[in-house]
Design a protein around this motif. Structure first.
Motif, PDB file in Angstrom:
ATOM      1  N   TYR A  17       0.844  -1.193   0.000  1.00  0.00           N
ATOM      2  CA  TYR A  17       0.000   0.000   0.000  1.00  0.00           C
ATOM      3  C   TYR A  17       0.883   1.248   0.000  1.00  0.00           C
ATOM      4  CZ  TYR A  17      -4.222  -2.706   0.642  1.00  0.00           C
ATOM      5  OH  TYR A  17      -5.270  -3.571   0.437  1.00  0.00           O
ATOM      6  N   TYR A  18       0.552   2.177  -0.901  1.00  0.00           N
ATOM      7  CA  TYR A  18       1.336   3.388  -1.076  1.00  0.00           C
ATOM      8  C   TYR A  18       0.491   4.616  -0.781  1.00  0.00           C
ATOM      9  CZ  TYR A  18       4.558   0.406  -3.700  1.00  0.00           C
ATOM     10  OH  TYR A  18       5.438  -0.576  -4.084  1.00  0.00           O
ATOM     11  N   CYS A  19       1.046   5.517  -0.021  1.00  0.00           N
ATOM     12  CA  CYS A  19       0.457   6.842   0.169  1.00  0.00           C
ATOM     13  C   CYS A  19       0.836   7.707  -1.022  1.00  0.00           C
ATOM     14  CB  CYS A  19       1.002   7.440   1.465  1.00  0.00           C
ATOM     15  SG  CYS A  19       0.304   9.028   1.922  1.00  0.00           S
ATOM     16  N   ALA A  20      -0.076   8.574  -1.435  1.00  0.00           N
ATOM     17  CA  ALA A  20       0.156   9.385  -2.627  1.00  0.00           C
ATOM     18  C   ALA A  20      -0.348  10.798  -2.428  1.00  0.00           C
ATOM     19  CB  ALA A  20      -0.542   8.759  -3.828  1.00  0.00           C
ATOM     20  N   ALA A  21       0.318  11.737  -3.070  1.00  0.00           N
ATOM     21  CA  ALA A  21      -0.093  13.136  -3.044  1.00  0.00           C
ATOM     22  C   ALA A  21      -0.173  13.649  -4.469  1.00  0.00           C
ATOM     23  CB  ALA A  21       0.900  13.974  -2.232  1.00  0.00           C
ATOM     24  N   THR A  22      -1.253  14.368  -4.752  1.00  0.00           N
ATOM     25  CA  THR A  22      -1.450  14.894  -6.099  1.00  0.00           C
ATOM     26  C   THR A  22      -2.163  16.231  -6.037  1.00  0.00           C
ATOM     27  OG1 THR A  22      -2.496  14.492  -8.241  1.00  0.00           O
ATOM     28  CG2 THR A  22      -3.606  13.627  -6.313  1.00  0.00           C
ATOM     29  N   ARG A  23      -1.919  17.051  -7.035  1.00  0.00           N
ATOM     30  CA  ARG A  23      -2.658  18.319  -7.120  1.00  0.00           C
ATOM     31  C   ARG A  23      -3.811  18.183  -8.106  1.00  0.00           C
ATOM     32  NH1 ARG A  23       2.150  22.274  -6.260  1.00  0.00           N
ATOM     33  NH2 ARG A  23       1.710  22.969  -4.143  1.00  0.00           N
ATOM     34  N   ARG A  24      -3.905  17.029  -8.755  1.00  0.00           N
ATOM     35  CA  ARG A  24      -5.004  16.784  -9.694  1.00  0.00           C
ATOM     36  C   ARG A  24      -5.910  15.710  -9.118  1.00  0.00           C
ATOM     37  NH1 ARG A  24      -0.346  18.084 -12.051  1.00  0.00           N
ATOM     38  NH2 ARG A  24       0.520  16.064 -11.423  1.00  0.00           N
ATOM     39  N   GLY A  25      -7.168  15.832  -9.345  1.00  0.00           N
ATOM     40  CA  GLY A  25      -8.133  14.922  -8.734  1.00  0.00           C
ATOM     41  C   GLY A  25      -8.529  13.750  -9.594  1.00  0.00           C
ATOM     42  N   THR A  26      -7.680  13.400 -10.562  1.00  0.00           N
ATOM     43  CA  THR A  26      -8.039  12.299 -11.452  1.00  0.00           C
ATOM     44  C   THR A  26      -7.767  10.942 -10.819  1.00  0.00           C
ATOM     45  OG1 THR A  26      -5.838  12.216 -12.460  1.00  0.00           O
ATOM     46  CG2 THR A  26      -7.439  13.741 -13.426  1.00  0.00           C
ATOM     47  N   TRP A  27      -6.821  10.910  -9.887  1.00  0.00           N
ATOM     48  CA  TRP A  27      -6.383   9.680  -9.227  1.00  0.00           C
ATOM     49  C   TRP A  27      -5.861   8.644 -10.227  1.00  0.00           C
ATOM     50  CZ3 TRP A  27      -5.165  10.798  -4.655  1.00  0.00           C
ATOM     51  CH2 TRP A  27      -5.934  11.721  -3.932  1.00  0.00           C
ATOM     52  N   SER A  28      -5.305   9.115 -11.309  1.00  0.00           N
ATOM     53  CA  SER A  28      -4.602   8.220 -12.214  1.00  0.00           C
ATOM     54  C   SER A  28      -3.137   8.178 -11.825  1.00  0.00           C
ATOM     55  CB  SER A  28      -4.742   8.698 -13.664  1.00  0.00           C
ATOM     56  OG  SER A  28      -4.201   9.994 -13.796  1.00  0.00           O
ATOM     57  N   LEU A  29      -2.462   7.089 -12.114  1.00  0.00           N
ATOM     58  CA  LEU A  29      -1.078   6.907 -11.699  1.00  0.00           C
ATOM     59  C   LEU A  29      -0.176   8.033 -12.197  1.00  0.00           C
ATOM     60  CD1 LEU A  29      -0.583   3.071 -12.267  1.00  0.00           C
ATOM     61  CD2 LEU A  29      -0.842   4.258 -10.083  1.00  0.00           C
ATOM     62  N   GLU A  30      -0.374   8.422 -13.432  1.00  0.00           N
ATOM     63  CA  GLU A  30       0.538   9.414 -14.015  1.00  0.00           C
ATOM     64  C   GLU A  30       0.341  10.810 -13.433  1.00  0.00           C
ATOM     65  OE1 GLU A  30      -1.569   7.469 -15.625  1.00  0.00           O
ATOM     66  OE2 GLU A  30      -2.813   8.572 -17.038  1.00  0.00           O
ATOM     67  N   ASP A  31      -0.769  11.028 -12.727  1.00  0.00           N
ATOM     68  CA  ASP A  31      -1.021  12.339 -12.145  1.00  0.00           C
ATOM     69  C   ASP A  31      -0.567  12.449 -10.692  1.00  0.00           C
ATOM     70  OD1 ASP A  31      -4.125  13.049 -13.939  1.00  0.00           O
ATOM     71  OD2 ASP A  31      -2.016  13.408 -14.453  1.00  0.00           O
ATOM     72  N   VAL A  32      -0.058  11.372 -10.113  1.00  0.00           N
ATOM     73  CA  VAL A  32       0.443  11.436  -8.746  1.00  0.00           C
ATOM     74  C   VAL A  32       1.784  12.162  -8.755  1.00  0.00           C
ATOM     75  CG1 VAL A  32       1.326  10.095  -6.807  1.00  0.00           C
ATOM     76  CG2 VAL A  32      -0.777   9.390  -7.969  1.00  0.00           C
ATOM     77  N   ASP A  33       1.915  13.137  -7.856  1.00  0.00           N
ATOM     78  CA  ASP A  33       3.142  13.920  -7.790  1.00  0.00           C
ATOM     79  C   ASP A  33       4.189  13.283  -6.875  1.00  0.00           C
ATOM     80  OD1 ASP A  33       0.797  16.458  -7.868  1.00  0.00           O
ATOM     81  OD2 ASP A  33       2.364  16.310  -9.401  1.00  0.00           O
ATOM     82  N   TYR A  34       3.741  12.701  -5.782  1.00  0.00           N
ATOM     83  CA  TYR A  34       4.664  12.102  -4.814  1.00  0.00           C
ATOM     84  C   TYR A  34       4.109  10.776  -4.312  1.00  0.00           C
ATOM     85  CZ  TYR A  34       6.727  16.754  -4.762  1.00  0.00           C
ATOM     86  OH  TYR A  34       7.313  17.934  -5.136  1.00  0.00           O
TER      87      TYR A  34
END
Length: 122
Positions: A94-111
């Motif tokens: 399980y990975y924690c993720a941070a993104t500024r986009r709300g698509t929740w697609s893998l390529e849109d995760v920033d960290y």
């Protein structure tokens, strides 16, 4: 730069519960949406749940609806994932993720965090 550190994984029997935590730090962390992904052996990483620090705009994968709950503590910059009624098919890193986009697609995760292993035995 944002840092995400997960903890709380482990081995649990089917039907049991676990709570994962993600300690977030870094510049402007409050401006990111926070979520959880998972990756089972031999499978692609997949979205589990995500939302804002204020608790709004929360989205769950169908496979975990009604069993998993995301929560946040803004003061501690911590995100939790409460997992109940666990099934063997929930076994994954399980990975924690941070993104500024709300698509929740893998390529849109920033960290990404480093991941924590969850194993559910039958």
């Amino acid at each position: 730069q944002v840092q995400l550190v997960e903890s709380g994984g482990g081995l649990v029997q089917a039907g049991g519960s676990l709570r994962l935590s993600c300690a977030a730090s870094g510049r402007l962390i409050s401006t990111y949406l926070m979520g959880w992904f998972r990756q089972a052996p031999g499978k692609e990483r997949e979205f589990v749940v995500g939302g804002s620090w204020r608790g709004g705009s929360t989205v769950y994968a169908d496979s975990v609806k009604g069993r998993f709950t995301i929560s946040t503590d803004n003061a501690k910059s911590t995100v939790w994932l409460q997992m109940n009624s666990l099934k063997p098919e929930d076994t994954a890193v399980y990975y924690c993720a941070a993104t500024r986009r709300g698509t929740w697609s893998l390529e849109d995760v920033d960290y990404w965090g480093q991941g924590t292993q969850v194993t559910v035995s039958s």
